[in-house]
Design a protein around this motif. Structure first.
Motif, PDB file in Angstrom:
ATOM      1  N   GLU A  38      25.183 -10.449 -28.219  1.00 59.14           N
ATOM      2  CA  GLU A  38      24.141 -10.087 -29.181  1.00 59.14           C
ATOM      3  C   GLU A  38      23.098  -9.137 -28.604  1.00 59.14           C
ATOM      4  O   GLU A  38      22.635  -8.217 -29.297  1.00 59.14           O
ATOM      5  N   THR A  39      22.702  -9.345 -27.358  1.00 57.66           N
ATOM      6  CA  THR A  39      21.584  -8.570 -26.816  1.00 57.66           C
ATOM      7  C   THR A  39      21.884  -7.888 -25.494  1.00 57.66           C
ATOM      8  O   THR A  39      21.037  -7.155 -24.987  1.00 57.66           O
ATOM      9  N   GLY A  40      23.049  -8.135 -24.901  1.00 59.40           N
ATOM     10  CA  GLY A  40      23.382  -7.521 -23.626  1.00 59.40           C
ATOM     11  C   GLY A  40      23.062  -8.417 -22.448  1.00 59.40           C
ATOM     12  O   GLY A  40      22.162  -9.267 -22.521  1.00 59.40           O
ATOM     13  N   ALA A  41      23.788  -8.226 -21.360  1.00 55.69           N
ATOM     14  CA  ALA A  41      23.608  -9.072 -20.176  1.00 55.69           C
ATOM     15  C   ALA A  41      22.216  -8.957 -19.592  1.00 55.69           C
ATOM     16  O   ALA A  41      21.673  -9.927 -19.052  1.00 55.69           O
ATOM     17  N   GLY A  42      21.598  -7.787 -19.694  1.00 58.42           N
ATOM     18  CA  GLY A  42      20.287  -7.588 -19.105  1.00 58.42           C
ATOM     19  C   GLY A  42      19.197  -8.439 -19.717  1.00 58.42           C
ATOM     20  O   GLY A  42      18.136  -8.624 -19.113  1.00 58.42           O
ATOM     21  N   GLU A 116      36.362  -4.007 -17.112  1.00 54.24           N
ATOM     22  CA  GLU A 116      36.216  -4.619 -18.428  1.00 54.24           C
ATOM     23  C   GLU A 116      35.077  -5.628 -18.447  1.00 54.24           C
ATOM     24  O   GLU A 116      34.478  -5.877 -19.494  1.00 54.24           O
ATOM     25  N   HIS A 117      34.778  -6.214 -17.305  1.00 56.07           N
ATOM     26  CA  HIS A 117      33.709  -7.210 -17.205  1.00 56.07           C
ATOM     27  C   HIS A 117      32.562  -6.668 -16.365  1.00 56.07           C
ATOM     28  O   HIS A 117      31.850  -7.418 -15.696  1.00 56.07           O
ATOM     29  N   HIS A 118      32.350  -5.350 -16.409  1.00 60.34           N
ATOM     30  CA  HIS A 118      31.412  -4.737 -15.477  1.00 60.34           C
ATOM     31  C   HIS A 118      29.977  -5.238 -15.664  1.00 60.34           C
ATOM     32  O   HIS A 118      29.251  -5.402 -14.685  1.00 60.34           O
ATOM     33  N   ALA A 119      29.546  -5.490 -16.892  1.00 60.50           N
ATOM     34  CA  ALA A 119      28.168  -5.941 -17.101  1.00 60.50           C
ATOM     35  C   ALA A 119      27.947  -7.322 -16.485  1.00 60.50           C
ATOM     36  O   ALA A 119      26.925  -7.575 -15.836  1.00 60.50           O
ATOM     37  N   VAL A 120      28.909  -8.220 -16.677  1.00 56.36           N
ATOM     38  CA  VAL A 120      28.803  -9.561 -16.100  1.00 56.36           C
ATOM     39  C   VAL A 120      28.945  -9.489 -14.583  1.00 56.36           C
ATOM     40  O   VAL A 120      28.214 -10.163 -13.845  1.00 56.36           O
ATOM     41  N   ALA A 121      29.893  -8.659 -14.100  1.00 56.72           N
ATOM     42  CA  ALA A 121      30.099  -8.548 -12.653  1.00 56.72           C
ATOM     43  C   ALA A 121      28.863  -7.989 -11.967  1.00 56.72           C
ATOM     44  O   ALA A 121      28.468  -8.454 -10.893  1.00 56.72           O
ATOM     45  N   ARG A 122      28.230  -7.000 -12.584  1.00 59.61           N
ATOM     46  CA  ARG A 122      27.015  -6.430 -12.010  1.00 59.61           C
ATOM     47  C   ARG A 122      25.910  -7.484 -11.954  1.00 59.61           C
ATOM     48  O   ARG A 122      25.213  -7.624 -10.958  1.00 59.61           O
ATOM     49  N   ALA A 123      25.746  -8.249 -13.028  1.00 58.94           N
ATOM     50  CA  ALA A 123      24.694  -9.260 -13.085  1.00 58.94           C
ATOM     51  C   ALA A 123      24.970 -10.414 -12.129  1.00 58.94           C
ATOM     52  O   ALA A 123      24.040 -11.127 -11.739  1.00 58.94           O
ATOM     53  N   ALA A 124      26.249 -10.613 -11.755  1.00 65.68           N
ATOM     54  CA  ALA A 124      26.602 -11.699 -10.845  1.00 65.68           C
ATOM     55  C   ALA A 124      26.276 -11.363  -9.392  1.00 65.68           C
ATOM     56  O   ALA A 124      26.307 -12.248  -8.529  1.00 65.68           O
ATOM     57  N   LEU A 125      25.975 -10.087  -9.111  1.00 67.11           N
ATOM     58  CA  LEU A 125      25.611  -9.703  -7.748  1.00 67.11           C
ATOM     59  C   LEU A 125      24.175 -10.128  -7.476  1.00 67.11           C
ATOM     60  O   LEU A 125      23.240  -9.615  -8.082  1.00 67.11           O
ATOM     61  N   ASP A 126      24.011 -11.071  -6.584  1.00 71.19           N
ATOM     62  CA  ASP A 126      22.676 -11.571  -6.222  1.00 71.19           C
ATOM     63  C   ASP A 126      22.069 -10.618  -5.202  1.00 71.19           C
ATOM     64  O   ASP A 126      22.586 -10.477  -4.089  1.00 71.19           O
TER      65      ASP A 126
END
Length: 215
Positions: A38-42, A116-126
Motif C-alpha cells: 500500500e505505501t512502500g517498504a520505506g 524481484e524482492h529488491h525493496a525488501v532486500a534493501r530494507a533488510a540490510l542493517d
C-alpha cells in the motif's frame, strides 16, 4: 560426470513456535506485506506495524528486534520457496541436469530473486551490521557441489567457490544500495532499470561460469 538426482543440501528449518507466537508472527508478516503493497517498504516502521496489526509495540520489538528484522523475516520466507525450487524443482535449477547448466541457472535465478524482492532486500540490510559478502550458506554450498560435480576447481575448489559466490551476490548488493528514482515517473523508471540490471547481471553470470567451467 553423471548428474545426481538430488542434492545433499539441508533446507534450514525454523524453530518450533508456540501456537500463539506462530499466530502473531503470521499476523505481523501478513500486515507488513500489506503495508509494503500500500505505501512502500520505506514507510513501514516498528510502531506503524504494531498499530496496523493491532498488537502491542513490545510484541513487534520482541519478534523482530529492529526494523531491518521485519524485512529479514519477510525475505527469509521468500528465500525458502527459492531454496525448495533449487532442491526439488525441475532442472536446470532443480536436480537432474548438467552441473554447469545448473550453476548458470542457479546464479540467474538468485539474481532474479533478489531483484524481484529488491525493496525488501534493501530494507533488510542493517546499517549497523557488516554487509554480508560471499553469499548465504546455501549459495556457497550449492556452488561448491556443482563445481565438484563438473570436475572444476581441483585443489582450489573452496577458493573458487567463495569467488563465484561473491561475484554473484556482490553486484546485487551494490545495486540494492543505490538510490531509487522518485517522482511521478518513479515506477516506470524503476521497472526499466531493474530489467536492465537483471539482464546485464544474468548475462554476466552466464559468461563467467561458462569461461570458468568450459574452457
Amino acid at each position: 560426470m553423471a548428474p545426481v538426482e538430488s542434492d545433499p543440501i539441508p533446507l534450514e528449518r525454523p524453530r518450533a513456535e508456540r501456537a500463539d507466537a506462530a499466530r502473531n508472527r503470521r499476523l505481523l508478516l501478513d500486515t507488513a506485506r500489506r503495508m509494503i503493497a500500500e505505501t512502500g517498504a520505506g514507510n513501514v516502521t516498528m510502531d506503524g506495524l504494531a498499530e496496523q496489526a493491532g498488537v502491542g509495540k513490545g510484541t513487534v520489538y520482541r519478534r523482530f528486534r529492529t526494523r531491518a528484522g521485519i524485512f529479514t523475516a519477510l525475505l527469509d520466507e521468500e528465500e525458502r520457496g527459492f531454496q525448495q525450487r533449487v532442491l526439488s524443482g525441475p532442472p536446470p535449477l532443480g536436480p537432474g541436469g548438467d552441473p554447469v547448466d545448473r550453476l548458470i541457472a542457479y546464479g540467474q535465478g538468485r539474481i532474479t530473486f533478489l531483484l524481484e524482492h529488491h525493496a525488501v532486500a534493501r530494507a533488510a540490510l542493517d546499517r549497523n551490521q557488516p554487509v554480508p559478502v560471499g553469499g548465504p550458506g546455501l549459495t556457497r554450498m550449492h556452488i561448491r557441489l556443482l563445481l565438484d560435480q563438473a570436475g572444476v576447481g581441483g585443489d582450489h575448489l573452496d577458493a573458487l567457490t567463495l569467488q563465484l559466490a561473491a561475484a554473484l551476490e556482490g553486484p546485487v548488493l551494490l545495486y540494492l544500495a543505490t538510490p531509487e528514482p522518485e517522482g511521478p515517473a518513479a515506477d516506470g523508471a524503476r521497472e526499466h532499470e531493474s530489467t536492465r540490471v537483471l539482464r546485464s547481471l544474468a548475462e554476466g553470470w552466464q559468461t563467467l561460469v561458462t569461461r570458468v567451467c568450459r574452457t
